[in-house]
Design a protein around this motif. Structure first.
Motif, PDB file in Angstrom:
ATOM      1  N   PRO A 166      10.444 -20.803  -4.430  1.00 30.46           N
ATOM      2  CA  PRO A 166      11.174 -20.245  -3.268  1.00 30.46           C
ATOM      3  C   PRO A 166      11.365 -18.733  -3.346  1.00 30.46           C
ATOM      4  CG  PRO A 166      12.228 -22.237  -4.073  1.00 30.46           C
ATOM      5  CD  PRO A 166      11.193 -21.859  -5.096  1.00 30.46           C
ATOM      6  N   TRP A 167      11.411 -18.192  -4.586  1.00 33.67           N
ATOM      7  CA  TRP A 167      11.684 -16.765  -4.770  1.00 33.67           C
ATOM      8  C   TRP A 167      10.449 -15.966  -5.162  1.00 33.67           C
ATOM      9  CZ3 TRP A 167      16.090 -15.393  -2.803  1.00 33.67           C
ATOM     10  CH2 TRP A 167      17.130 -16.321  -2.752  1.00 33.67           C
ATOM     11  N   ARG A 168       9.353 -16.657  -5.426  1.00 34.73           N
ATOM     12  CA  ARG A 168       8.158 -15.961  -5.908  1.00 34.73           C
ATOM     13  C   ARG A 168       7.638 -14.918  -4.912  1.00 34.73           C
ATOM     14  NH1 ARG A 168       3.647 -19.710  -8.353  1.00 34.73           N
ATOM     15  NH2 ARG A 168       5.475 -20.249  -9.598  1.00 34.73           N
ATOM     16  N   PRO A 169       7.518 -15.235  -3.613  1.00 40.60           N
ATOM     17  CA  PRO A 169       7.048 -14.200  -2.675  1.00 40.60           C
ATOM     18  C   PRO A 169       7.980 -12.994  -2.603  1.00 40.60           C
ATOM     19  CG  PRO A 169       6.892 -16.381  -1.689  1.00 40.60           C
ATOM     20  CD  PRO A 169       7.687 -16.535  -2.940  1.00 40.60           C
ATOM     21  N   VAL A 170       9.282 -13.241  -2.752  1.00 43.85           N
ATOM     22  CA  VAL A 170      10.244 -12.136  -2.718  1.00 43.85           C
ATOM     23  C   VAL A 170      10.032 -11.218  -3.919  1.00 43.85           C
ATOM     24  CG1 VAL A 170      12.699 -11.525  -2.749  1.00 43.85           C
ATOM     25  CG2 VAL A 170      11.924 -13.547  -1.477  1.00 43.85           C
ATOM     26  N   TYR A 171       9.870 -11.831  -5.092  1.00 42.41           N
ATOM     27  CA  TYR A 171       9.643 -11.040  -6.312  1.00 42.41           C
ATOM     28  C   TYR A 171       8.337 -10.258  -6.208  1.00 42.41           C
ATOM     29  CZ  TYR A 171       9.106  -9.938 -11.281  1.00 42.41           C
ATOM     30  OH  TYR A 171       8.941  -9.267 -12.477  1.00 42.41           O
ATOM     31  N   LEU A 172       7.285 -10.934  -5.733  1.00 44.66           N
ATOM     32  CA  LEU A 172       5.989 -10.267  -5.585  1.00 44.66           C
ATOM     33  C   LEU A 172       6.087  -9.105  -4.605  1.00 44.66           C
ATOM     34  CD1 LEU A 172       2.947 -10.040  -6.015  1.00 44.66           C
ATOM     35  CD2 LEU A 172       2.642 -11.806  -4.268  1.00 44.66           C
ATOM     36  N   PHE A 173       6.776  -9.322  -3.505  1.00 49.49           N
ATOM     37  CA  PHE A 173       6.954  -8.257  -2.516  1.00 49.49           C
ATOM     38  C   PHE A 173       7.700  -7.070  -3.128  1.00 49.49           C
ATOM     39  CE2 PHE A 173       9.502  -6.276   0.891  1.00 49.49           C
ATOM     40  CZ  PHE A 173       8.474  -5.860   1.737  1.00 49.49           C
ATOM     41  N   ALA A 174       8.745  -7.363  -3.907  1.00 50.28           N
ATOM     42  CA  ALA A 174       9.517  -6.289  -4.540  1.00 50.28           C
ATOM     43  C   ALA A 174       8.651  -5.488  -5.504  1.00 50.28           C
ATOM     44  CB  ALA A 174      10.717  -6.883  -5.270  1.00 50.28           C
ATOM     45  N   VAL A 175       7.836  -6.179  -6.309  1.00 53.73           N
ATOM     46  CA  VAL A 175       6.947  -5.483  -7.257  1.00 53.73           C
ATOM     47  C   VAL A 175       5.984  -4.564  -6.512  1.00 53.73           C
ATOM     48  CG1 VAL A 175       5.042  -5.814  -8.881  1.00 53.73           C
ATOM     49  CG2 VAL A 175       7.107  -7.214  -9.081  1.00 53.73           C
ATOM     50  N   LEU A 176       5.374  -5.085  -5.448  1.00 48.77           N
ATOM     51  CA  LEU A 176       4.399  -4.289  -4.700  1.00 48.77           C
ATOM     52  C   LEU A 176       5.061  -3.103  -4.001  1.00 48.77           C
ATOM     53  CD1 LEU A 176       2.163  -7.125  -3.221  1.00 48.77           C
ATOM     54  CD2 LEU A 176       1.655  -5.609  -5.138  1.00 48.77           C
ATOM     55  N   VAL A 177       6.263  -3.305  -3.468  1.00 46.32           N
ATOM     56  CA  VAL A 177       6.972  -2.207  -2.808  1.00 46.32           C
ATOM     57  C   VAL A 177       7.326  -1.114  -3.813  1.00 46.32           C
ATOM     58  CG1 VAL A 177       9.167  -1.574  -1.719  1.00 46.32           C
ATOM     59  CG2 VAL A 177       7.877  -3.535  -0.872  1.00 46.32           C
ATOM     60  N   ILE A 178       7.842  -1.526  -4.967  1.00 47.87           N
ATOM     61  CA  ILE A 178       8.267  -0.550  -5.980  1.00 47.87           C
ATOM     62  C   ILE A 178       7.115   0.350  -6.407  1.00 47.87           C
ATOM     63  CG2 ILE A 178       8.977  -0.353  -8.404  1.00 47.87           C
ATOM     64  CD1 ILE A 178      10.792  -2.799  -7.889  1.00 47.87           C
ATOM     65  N   TYR A 179       5.909  -0.230  -6.509  1.00 49.50           N
ATOM     66  CA  TYR A 179       4.787   0.546  -7.023  1.00 49.50           C
ATOM     67  C   TYR A 179       3.862   1.089  -5.931  1.00 49.50           C
ATOM     68  CZ  TYR A 179       6.245  -1.112 -11.571  1.00 49.50           C
ATOM     69  OH  TYR A 179       6.975  -1.365 -12.703  1.00 49.50           O
ATOM     70  N   THR A 180       4.066   0.674  -4.688  1.00 41.79           N
ATOM     71  CA  THR A 180       3.218   1.160  -3.594  1.00 41.79           C
ATOM     72  C   THR A 180       3.872   2.280  -2.810  1.00 41.79           C
ATOM     73  OG1 THR A 180       2.183  -1.022  -3.365  1.00 41.79           O
ATOM     74  CG2 THR A 180       1.935   0.496  -1.524  1.00 41.79           C
ATOM     75  N   VAL A 181       5.171   2.172  -2.544  1.00 41.66           N
ATOM     76  CA  VAL A 181       5.857   3.165  -1.714  1.00 41.66           C
ATOM     77  C   VAL A 181       5.727   4.578  -2.278  1.00 41.66           C
ATOM     78  CG1 VAL A 181       8.114   3.917  -0.878  1.00 41.66           C
ATOM     79  CG2 VAL A 181       7.425   1.523  -0.631  1.00 41.66           C
ATOM     80  N   PRO A 182       5.960   4.813  -3.585  1.00 39.80           N
ATOM     81  CA  PRO A 182       5.787   6.188  -4.101  1.00 39.80           C
ATOM     82  C   PRO A 182       4.370   6.719  -3.907  1.00 39.80           C
ATOM     83  CG  PRO A 182       6.975   4.841  -5.681  1.00 39.80           C
ATOM     84  CD  PRO A 182       6.448   3.902  -4.636  1.00 39.80           C
TER      85      PRO A 182
ATOM     86  N   ILE B  15       2.463   6.114  -1.437  1.00 41.48           N
ATOM     87  CA  ILE B  15       2.278   6.450  -0.028  1.00 41.48           C
ATOM     88  C   ILE B  15       3.085   7.682   0.362  1.00 41.48           C
ATOM     89  CG2 ILE B  15       2.670   5.630   2.342  1.00 41.48           C
ATOM     90  CD1 ILE B  15       2.194   2.789   1.301  1.00 41.48           C
ATOM     91  N   THR B  16       4.316   7.769  -0.129  1.00 43.93           N
ATOM     92  CA  THR B  16       5.215   8.841   0.311  1.00 43.93           C
ATOM     93  C   THR B  16       4.973  10.164  -0.399  1.00 43.93           C
ATOM     94  OG1 THR B  16       6.866   8.062  -1.299  1.00 43.93           O
ATOM     95  CG2 THR B  16       7.014   7.196   0.955  1.00 43.93           C
ATOM     96  N   ASN B  17       4.771  10.127  -1.710  1.00 42.34           N
ATOM     97  CA  ASN B  17       4.587  11.369  -2.469  1.00 42.34           C
ATOM     98  C   ASN B  17       3.683  11.089  -3.658  1.00 42.34           C
ATOM     99  OD1 ASN B  17       4.882  14.032  -3.293  1.00 42.34           O
ATOM    100  ND2 ASN B  17       6.765  13.620  -4.434  1.00 42.34           N
ATOM    101  N   PRO B  18       2.393  10.878  -3.411  1.00 48.25           N
ATOM    102  CA  PRO B  18       1.502  10.356  -4.450  1.00 48.25           C
ATOM    103  C   PRO B  18       1.293  11.307  -5.616  1.00 48.25           C
ATOM    104  CG  PRO B  18       0.252  11.036  -2.515  1.00 48.25           C
ATOM    105  CD  PRO B  18       1.691  11.114  -2.136  1.00 48.25           C
TER     106      PRO B  18
END
Length: 219
Positions: free
Chosen positions: A167-183, A185-188
């Motif tokens: 039930p929580w696996r997609p949430v955890y995966l999404f959090a991991v990808l956001v943490i390492y993708t957003v920087p 995109i915003t300030n590479p």
């Protein structure tokens, strides 16, 4: 007369020590690595700022050092922390590395951590070499300071996705990808490239989680 044995004042500390030893033995690689990082952090704190920078630069996975002695710097860079803040890594190792080592077993945990560290370092420095060659970064960037354990941490944090309840696996995966993708995109930066690469490598190591841990039963 009261019956029973009198309480032993040292019983509680002794049980705490036994619990601590058991906790450390359950993830020996994680705690040995943390101990090594503590020692090297203390050593760095004894150095002058100028000497520290040059000392760490010689152990960096930058283009210059990788071209001279890649094996040495890929190993050495994983035992030094730029900035000398050990306590945050002690927390992160407890949250991510220790559970991963308990679930995977030490050999497979080390395989994930080492693969993420090595490949992410090579990919990020390859991107930097391309940027220098095409004029997007100055030639001096080939000698930048680049040590630390964050690539291995990203890979291990990502591989833990397979152990999160469904039930929580997609949430955890999404959090991991956001943490390492957003920087990225915003300030590479080159480091951001390495972090995302390491996380993707960790996700790619998920087949290692499909077997039981050697010598243990899965909960």
């Amino acid at each position: 007369m009261p019956s029973g044995h009198p309480a032993r004042p040292h019983a509680a500390p002794a049980s705490w020590l036994r619990a601590l030893r058991s906790w450390i033995r359950s993830a020996p690689g994680t705690h040995l690595w943390l101990a090594a990082l503590f020692v090297t952090t203390v050593v760095v704190h004894q150095m002058s700022p100028a000497f520290e920078e040059e000392f760490l630069r010689q152990r960096s996975t930058n283009i210059h050092e990788l071209s001279r002695n890649p094996v040495r710097v890929l190993i050495a860079s994983a035992f030094w922390i730029d900035g000398g803040q050990w306590l945050p890594y002690a927390v992160l190792y407890t949250v991510f590395h220790a559970p991963a080592e308990r679930r995977l077993g030490t050999p497979r945990w080390l395989t994930v951590a080492a693969t993420a560290h090595v490949l992410a370092s090579l990919v990020s420095e390859g991107v930097l070499a391309w940027a220098i060659r095409h004029g997007h970064a100055p030639p001096s960037a080939a000698d930048t300071l680049d040590v630390g354990v964050s690539y291995a941490l990203a890979g291990v944090a990502a591989v833990l996705t397979s152990y999160v309840p469904r039930p929580w696996r997609p949430v955890y995966l999404f959090a991991v990808l956001v943490i390492y993708t957003v920087p990225l995109i915003t300030n590479p930066t080159v480091t951001d490239v390495g972090h995302l690469t390491a996380a993707l490598i960790g996700l790619g190591c998920s087949p290692l989680t499909r077997r039981g841990t050697p010598g243990r039963s899965e909960a």
